[in-house]
Design a protein around this motif. Sequence first.
Motif, short mmCIF file in Angstrom:
data_model
loop_
_atom_site.label_atom_id
_atom_site.label_comp_id
_atom_site.label_asym_id
_atom_site.label_seq_id
_atom_site.Cartn_x
_atom_site.Cartn_y
_atom_site.Cartn_z
N THR A 135 34.24 52.87 -3.23
CA THR A 135 33.40 51.75 -2.84
C THR A 135 32.03 52.25 -2.39
O THR A 135 31.87 53.42 -2.05
N PRO A 136 31.04 51.36 -2.35
CA PRO A 136 29.75 51.72 -1.77
C PRO A 136 29.93 52.04 -0.28
O PRO A 136 31.00 51.78 0.29
N PRO A 137 28.92 52.60 0.37
CA PRO A 137 29.03 52.87 1.80
C PRO A 137 29.51 51.63 2.56
O PRO A 137 29.09 50.52 2.26
N VAL A 138 30.43 51.84 3.50
CA VAL A 138 31.02 50.71 4.21
C VAL A 138 29.97 49.96 5.01
O VAL A 138 28.95 50.52 5.42
N LYS A 152 42.76 47.31 7.77
CA LYS A 152 43.69 46.31 7.24
C LYS A 152 43.67 46.36 5.72
O LYS A 152 42.60 46.40 5.11
N VAL A 153 44.86 46.34 5.13
CA VAL A 153 45.01 46.33 3.67
C VAL A 153 45.83 45.10 3.29
O VAL A 153 46.95 44.92 3.79
N VAL A 154 45.29 44.25 2.44
CA VAL A 154 45.96 43.03 1.98
C VAL A 154 46.36 43.23 0.52
O VAL A 154 45.51 43.54 -0.33
N ALA A 161 42.78 44.29 -1.10
CA ALA A 161 41.55 44.21 -0.32
C ALA A 161 41.68 45.10 0.91
O ALA A 161 42.78 45.25 1.46
N VAL A 162 40.57 45.69 1.33
CA VAL A 162 40.59 46.56 2.51
C VAL A 162 39.50 46.11 3.48
O VAL A 162 38.38 45.80 3.07
N ALA A 170 36.10 46.06 0.38
CA ALA A 170 36.31 46.15 -1.07
C ALA A 170 37.47 45.27 -1.50
O ALA A 170 38.42 45.05 -0.75
N GLU A 171 37.39 44.78 -2.74
CA GLU A 171 38.47 44.06 -3.40
C GLU A 171 38.67 44.72 -4.76
O GLU A 171 37.73 44.88 -5.53
#
Length: 226
Positions: A135-138, A152-154, A161-162, A170-171
Amino acid sequence: MRVVIRSLKGLALSLIVLFGVALAPPTFAGTQLWDFEEKHDDWKVANGNWEIKGGVYHVDKGGRAEHSLIGEEKWDDYTIEAKVRLDEHNWAGIVFRAQSEMEYYVYYLNVPNNIVELWRHKKGDWTARDNIVKTPPVQGVKIENGKWIDMKVVVEGSEFAVYLNGKLQAENKDDVYKTGQVGVWAWETEASFDDFTVSGDNIKDTLAVDPNHKLATTWGHLKRVY
C-alpha cells in the motif's frame, strides 16, 4: 359477531407471533479474546520463540516468517483486532485465513517505509510467498519501534481491509484461501501483541464479561458495536 370473533382471533395470532419474536434468542456474532494475562495453551507456535511475558504475547528477534496460530481452519469471514508493537527491527503483523502453518495471508507493518504489506504464504518453505500488494504510505499513523498500534483486519469473502488506529489503510482482493485460522507474525523482528480478538458469525462466543478485567473497556466497545 363473526366479524368480531375473526378480529379477536387475528389479534391473538398477532400477539402470539410478537411474543415468540420477543422470546427468540438474539443472534450475535461470536467473539473470542486473548489478553495474555495468563498462559494460553491453545496458541500453536508454527515458527519462532514465542512466549507470554508481562501480559503480552512476545516473540524474540529471530528468523523469517515466525508466527503463531489460533482458531479453526473452517472459520471464513471475521474481523481481527489486536494491539501490535514492533520492539526491534522492521516487520510484524496479523495472520488470517491460515489453512496450514505455511498457507496463509498476512498483513504486516513495515517500519522503514511506513506502509502495510499484504502477502500470501504458500507450501514449500517458511519464506515461500507471493506479494499481493504494497500500500502507499499509511495515513494518519507513524509506524515506529516501541509504539503500540491498534490493528484491525476485516475479512469478507475474497475482500480484505486493514485499519490502523481506526483509519482505513487498504482494501484488497484475493480468493486463493477461503477459510482458515488467525494469528500473529514477525519477520526477523522482536514484537509484542496484546488484546487479540476475533469476531465472526461462525465463531463460538467465549468472551467472558468481567467488570474488573483489564479489557472491560474493550467489552463495552464490543457491546456498542453489536
